[in-house]
Enzyme design. Sequence first.
Site, short mmCIF file in Angstrom:
data_model
loop_
_atom_site.label_atom_id
_atom_site.label_comp_id
_atom_site.label_asym_id
_atom_site.label_seq_id
_atom_site.Cartn_x
_atom_site.Cartn_y
_atom_site.Cartn_z
CE LYS A 70 -2.60 -5.50 5.18
NZ LYS A 70 -3.51 -4.34 6.19
CE1 TYR A 108 -5.03 -0.95 1.90
CE2 TYR A 108 -2.39 -0.99 1.75
CZ TYR A 108 -3.74 -1.48 2.12
OH TYR A 108 -3.48 -2.92 2.59
CG ASN A 160 -4.52 -5.76 9.07
OD1 ASN A 160 -3.95 -5.80 8.37
ND2 ASN A 160 -5.81 -5.26 9.07
CG HIS A 173 -5.65 -5.83 1.52
ND1 HIS A 173 -6.43 -4.66 2.04
CD2 HIS A 173 -6.20 -5.97 0.14
CE1 HIS A 173 -7.49 -4.29 0.89
NE2 HIS A 173 -6.99 -4.81 -0.16
CD GLU A 233 -8.19 -3.93 -3.29
OE1 GLU A 233 -7.97 -5.01 -2.74
OE2 GLU A 233 -8.52 -2.85 -2.45
P1 CMP Z 1 -6.80 -3.44 5.07
O1 CMP Z 1 -7.71 -4.38 5.00
O2 CMP Z 1 -5.45 -3.55 4.30
O3 CMP Z 1 -7.43 -1.98 4.57
C1 CMP Z 1 -6.75 -0.70 5.21
C2 CMP Z 1 -5.74 -0.87 6.22
O4 CMP Z 1 -5.48 0.29 7.17
C3 CMP Z 1 -6.42 -1.75 7.07
O5 CMP Z 1 -6.52 -3.23 6.61
C4 CMP Z 1 -5.67 -1.69 8.51
O6 CMP Z 1 -4.26 -2.40 8.43
C5 CMP Z 1 -5.20 -0.12 8.29
N1 CMP Z 1 -5.68 0.57 9.33
C6 CMP Z 1 -5.14 1.25 10.24
N2 CMP Z 1 -5.69 1.83 11.16
C7 CMP Z 1 -6.94 1.55 10.85
C8 CMP Z 1 -8.36 2.22 11.26
N3 CMP Z 1 -8.44 3.06 12.26
N4 CMP Z 1 -9.35 1.80 10.73
C9 CMP Z 1 -9.32 0.91 9.68
N5 CMP Z 1 -8.13 0.30 9.03
C10 CMP Z 1 -7.02 0.82 9.87
#
Ligand code: CMP
Length: 152
Positions: A23, A63, A126, A129, A140
Amino acid sequence: MAKQVNQLERTTNMKERTLAIIKPDAVADKNTGRIITIIEESGLSILAIKKLRLTAEQARQFYAVHKERAFFAELVTYMTSGPIYVLALESDNAIKRWRALMGATNPAEAAEGSIRKLYGKSLSYNASHGSDAPETAKVEVAFFFKESDFIR
Ligand code: CMP
């Protein structure tokens, strides 16, 4: 010979693919190489890799499953804030394997040594993904790659 072919088919069929994203925060922090090293040392093979910057439309589409969530707008803004790397990974149990390497979605809850613990900053920022199930992985991977992109 037939037995060997069957054995080979079974081995080939065990392979699974998943999509990984490095990311924007991890790319900006120059952690791309470190994350790729973790992938290579884990036994996952990289079938294809691409650097790109998502448009808002692409991020919303990718998403879409989260479009009703409160964090959706923030997620789209963040995912379009800079370049990312997308990778098609393959191995047996690739989905589980990559998710284990990443750790929990929230870096604060991620296991020691996992990518999100090492390089993630928050639930939104984070670092990485990964697809969460075989059906999502298919969609995906196909979002970014076509079959002819894959090199073994
Ligand atoms: P990812 O695995 O990319 O899938 C969805 C993303 O939404 C997740 O990682 C997080 O980076 C982001 N995200 C932000 N807020 C939340 C939340 N409250 N719960 C889950 N995902 C979140």
